[in-house]
Design an enzyme around this catalytic site. Structure first.
Site, PDB file in Angstrom:
ATOM      1  N   GLY A 160      -3.808 -13.332 -12.590  1.00  0.00           N
ATOM      2  CA  GLY A 160      -3.078 -13.528 -11.482  1.00  0.00           C
ATOM      3  C   GLY A 160      -4.123 -13.616 -10.272  1.00  0.00           C
ATOM      4  O   GLY A 160      -4.748 -14.480  -9.620  1.00  0.00           O
ATOM      5  N   ARG A 205       2.050  -6.028   0.597  1.00  0.00           N
ATOM      6  CA  ARG A 205       0.925  -5.059   0.089  1.00  0.00           C
ATOM      7  C   ARG A 205       0.512  -3.815   0.773  1.00  0.00           C
ATOM      8  O   ARG A 205       0.544  -2.898   0.363  1.00  0.00           O
ATOM      9  CB  ARG A 205      -0.288  -5.878  -0.335  1.00  0.00           C
ATOM     10  CG  ARG A 205       0.091  -6.878  -1.369  1.00  0.00           C
ATOM     11  CD  ARG A 205      -1.134  -7.490  -2.064  1.00  0.00           C
ATOM     12  NE  ARG A 205      -1.527  -6.489  -2.944  1.00  0.00           N
ATOM     13  CZ  ARG A 205      -2.585  -6.083  -2.997  1.00  0.00           C
ATOM     14  NH1 ARG A 205      -3.403  -6.340  -1.796  1.00  0.00           N
ATOM     15  NH2 ARG A 205      -3.077  -5.222  -3.873  1.00  0.00           N
ATOM     16  N   CYS A 237      11.074  -3.083  11.611  1.00  0.00           N
ATOM     17  CA  CYS A 237      11.664  -1.780  12.350  1.00  0.00           C
ATOM     18  C   CYS A 237      11.410  -0.615  11.300  1.00  0.00           C
ATOM     19  O   CYS A 237      12.359   0.195  10.638  1.00  0.00           O
ATOM     20  CB  CYS A 237      13.075  -1.494  12.565  1.00  0.00           C
ATOM     21  SG  CYS A 237      13.520  -2.852  13.801  1.00  0.00           S
ATOM     22  N   GLU A 238       9.983  -0.493  10.850  1.00  0.00           N
ATOM     23  CA  GLU A 238       9.460   0.566  10.006  1.00  0.00           C
ATOM     24  C   GLU A 238       8.086   0.924  10.522  1.00  0.00           C
ATOM     25  O   GLU A 238       7.552  -0.019  10.650  1.00  0.00           O
ATOM     26  CB  GLU A 238       9.425  -0.194   8.458  1.00  0.00           C
ATOM     27  CG  GLU A 238      10.446  -0.758   7.999  1.00  0.00           C
ATOM     28  CD  GLU A 238      11.187   0.283   7.155  1.00  0.00           C
ATOM     29  OE1 GLU A 238      10.833   1.460   6.781  1.00  0.00           O
ATOM     30  OE2 GLU A 238      12.493  -0.334   6.400  1.00  0.00           O
TER      31      GLU A 238
HETATM   32  N1  LLP Z   1       0.335  -9.592 -17.038  1.00  0.00           N
HETATM   33  C1  LLP Z   1       1.105  -8.672 -16.997  1.00  0.00           C
HETATM   34  C2  LLP Z   1       1.989  -8.346 -17.962  1.00  0.00           C
HETATM   35  C3  LLP Z   1       1.218  -8.193 -15.934  1.00  0.00           C
HETATM   36  O1  LLP Z   1       2.268  -6.955 -15.531  1.00  0.00           O
HETATM   37  C4  LLP Z   1       0.505  -8.509 -14.532  1.00  0.00           C
HETATM   38  C5  LLP Z   1       0.808  -7.969 -13.414  1.00  0.00           C
HETATM   39  C6  LLP Z   1      -0.582  -9.530 -14.808  1.00  0.00           C
HETATM   40  C7  LLP Z   1      -0.785 -10.225 -16.102  1.00  0.00           C
HETATM   41  C8  LLP Z   1      -1.409 -10.121 -13.736  1.00  0.00           C
HETATM   42  O2  LLP Z   1      -2.408  -9.191 -13.395  1.00  0.00           O
HETATM   43  P1  LLP Z   1      -3.446  -9.561 -12.089  1.00  0.00           P
HETATM   44  O3  LLP Z   1      -4.633 -10.381 -12.996  1.00  0.00           O
HETATM   45  O4  LLP Z   1      -2.680 -10.394 -11.079  1.00  0.00           O
HETATM   46  O5  LLP Z   1      -3.966  -8.187 -12.010  1.00  0.00           O
HETATM   47  N2  LLP Z   1       1.930  -6.377  -6.655  1.00  0.00           N
HETATM   48  C9  LLP Z   1       0.707  -5.652  -7.032  1.00  0.00           C
HETATM   49  C10 LLP Z   1       0.466  -6.070  -8.246  1.00  0.00           C
HETATM   50  C11 LLP Z   1       1.543  -5.925  -9.434  1.00  0.00           C
HETATM   51  C12 LLP Z   1       0.805  -6.400 -10.899  1.00  0.00           C
HETATM   52  C13 LLP Z   1       1.784  -6.593 -11.737  1.00  0.00           C
HETATM   53  N3  LLP Z   1       1.459  -7.091 -12.945  1.00  0.00           N
HETATM   54  C14 LLP Z   1      -0.096  -5.884  -5.832  1.00  0.00           C
HETATM   55  O6  LLP Z   1       0.351  -6.427  -4.853  1.00  0.00           O
HETATM   56  O7  LLP Z   1      -1.249  -5.420  -5.949  1.00  0.00           O
END
Ligand code: LLP
Length: 404
Positions: free
Chosen positions: A270, A307, A338-339
């Site tokens: 991602g 984030r 307001c945080e």
């Molecule tokens: N596959 C699974 C099963 C996952 O749970 C995730 C991310 C991905 C793929 C993708 O991961 P990436 O390549 O994007 O690292 N909100 C957090 C990140 C949470 C990630 C959750 N799972 C942030 O803003 O850093």
């Protein structure tokens, strides 16, 4: 993104023009950057010919998913909504994998009807539920089972997923038991071993451990897998001077693994695809001076970009107009919510800023818009795509009438 005569440009469009045309706060993406990231990712793993499933949770904008589809990638989804959006973008169900610890019956039913590539199950109860639904539909469902390899990914605690205390996946023992229990099933075929150890991983060593664990469990399981899904997690450089993820080493490691195990590799990236393709453009509403610092009060807030408040993550901030004057005070860039945690960045010394000027918050393409909310009843920001000299809205700003 670059400065020309002290003015910030995204591809060939001046950022100031974008804010004048579309208002603020606005997520602004570069198509060229997105295409380059995709190409680089594909090139890094070309020799192993993987199926690359973009993790829709990082960014679910329809136009972005259409670009993903144009690049022959698939999708990793975690809800019916994400599945629908991926399908709407034209991504083939045969390139969709469905992850998540709590998929509801209705969501599983939808996945089965759409005949997606794999449902990556995370508990025994879930597999029984899939079997029940498959039986009702008189069909065979291909699943993956997610292993919890008990590995510390050495990333932020709050985005680590592969340790035994995390809710994700199944222990080795439970995994092997399930394989045995479902071996003779007429409705379930275990086609994939899946794993995902966390996000924003910049060191390749946790992946070495992960691959070793996978190697061992495959040997123990006496089962033929068509796929091994390695998840996502490859980190990006939010801050200058931090570690860059070593794709070469990861690729070499996987190649070695493939010599022993004849499977198709799936990735679910991602962040590495989308994070550095966007900035969040925001206007300074007020500047408040105190004895110790300057509060730069922006019109973007934690509801637009969560984030920093949620994980204490770093996003660099740059002015849209650079000048050669510097103010040496501590600058706290904050939003109107307001945080106290509604703060993007605290830096000592910054380019001289005035009220009503604009700034860009960097590297917000992943988990930016997708994590945004209507907290404080604030409408969601708009999204704009830059392509060379043109700019177009890819998601309209929410209207108050949409939420009231
Ligand atoms: N596959 C699974 C099963 C996952 O749970 C995730 C991310 C991905 C793929 C993708 O991961 P990436 O390549 O994007 O690292 N909100 C957090 C990140 C949470 C990630 C959750 N799972 C942030 O803003 O850093």
């Amino acid at each position: 993104m670059y400065f020309k005569k002290n003015r910030l440009f995204i591809e060939r469009v001046e950022a100031l023009k974008v804010v004048k045309k579309f208002g603020t706060p606005t997520y602004c993406y570069s198509l060229e950057k997105l295409q380059n990231n995709i190409k680089n990712f594909q090139r890094s793993f070309k020799s192993i010919n993987p199926l690359i499933c973009f993790s829709v949770k990082s960014n679910s904008n329809l136009q972005i998913l259409k670009e993903i589809k144009r690049s022959n990638m698939g999708a990793d989804v975690v809800s019916k909504g994400e599945m629908m959006q991926a399908l709407k973008a034209g991504i083939s169900p045969k390139k969709i994998v469905f992850s998540g610890v709590g998929k509801k019956s209705e969501e599983l039913k939808f996945a089965i009807e759409k005949k997606i590539l794999l449902i990556n199950a995370e508990s025994e109860s879930e597999i029984y539920e899939i079997e029940r639904l498959a039986k009702l539909k008189k069909t065979i469902v291909d699943i993956g089972i997610r292993l919890n390899p008990n590995i510390d990914a050495k990333t932020l605690k709050k985005i680590s997923t592969g340790r035994s205390e995390d809710k994700f996946g199944l222990t080795e023992k439970a995994f092997l038991n399930i394989l045995k229990n479902f071996k003779g099933s007429n409705y379930i075929k275990v086609k994939c071993l899946s794993v995902h150890i966390g996000s924003q991983i910049t060191d390749y060593k946790p992946y070495v451990k992960m691959i070793n664990v996978l190697d061992k469990i495959i040997q123990k399981s006496n089962h033929f897998y068509d796929y091994v899904d390695l998840g996502g997690g490859m980190g990006i450089q939010y801050e200058k001077g931090t570690n860059l993820f070593n794709y070469k080493k990861y690729n070499v490691m996987i190649k070695k693994f493939l010599k022993k195990h004849n499977v198709k590799i799936i990735f679910e990236p991602g962040r590495s695809i989308i994070a550095n393709t966007a900035v969040l453009l925001s206007q300074i509403i007020y500047i408040k001076n105190t004895a110790k610092k300057k509060f730069i009060i922006l019109d973007a807030a934690m509801n637009d970009l969560m984030r920093p408040a949620l994980y204490g993550s770093y996003h660099n901030i740059i002015p849209l107009l650079k000048n050669n004057k510097k103010n040496n005070k501590i600058h706290d860039f904050v939003g109107p919510v307001c945080e106290t945690t509604d703060k993007f960045l605290s830096v000592k010394g910054f380019n001289y800023l005035k009220e009503k000027e604009y700034v860009a918050i960097s590297d917000v393409g992943a988990y930016g818009m997708s994590l945004s909310s209507n907290y404080n009843l604030r409408p969601k920001a708009s999204e704009v795509m830059i392509e060379n000299k043109s700019s177009k809205v890819i998601l309209k700003r929410q209207k108050l009438t949409n939420i009231i």
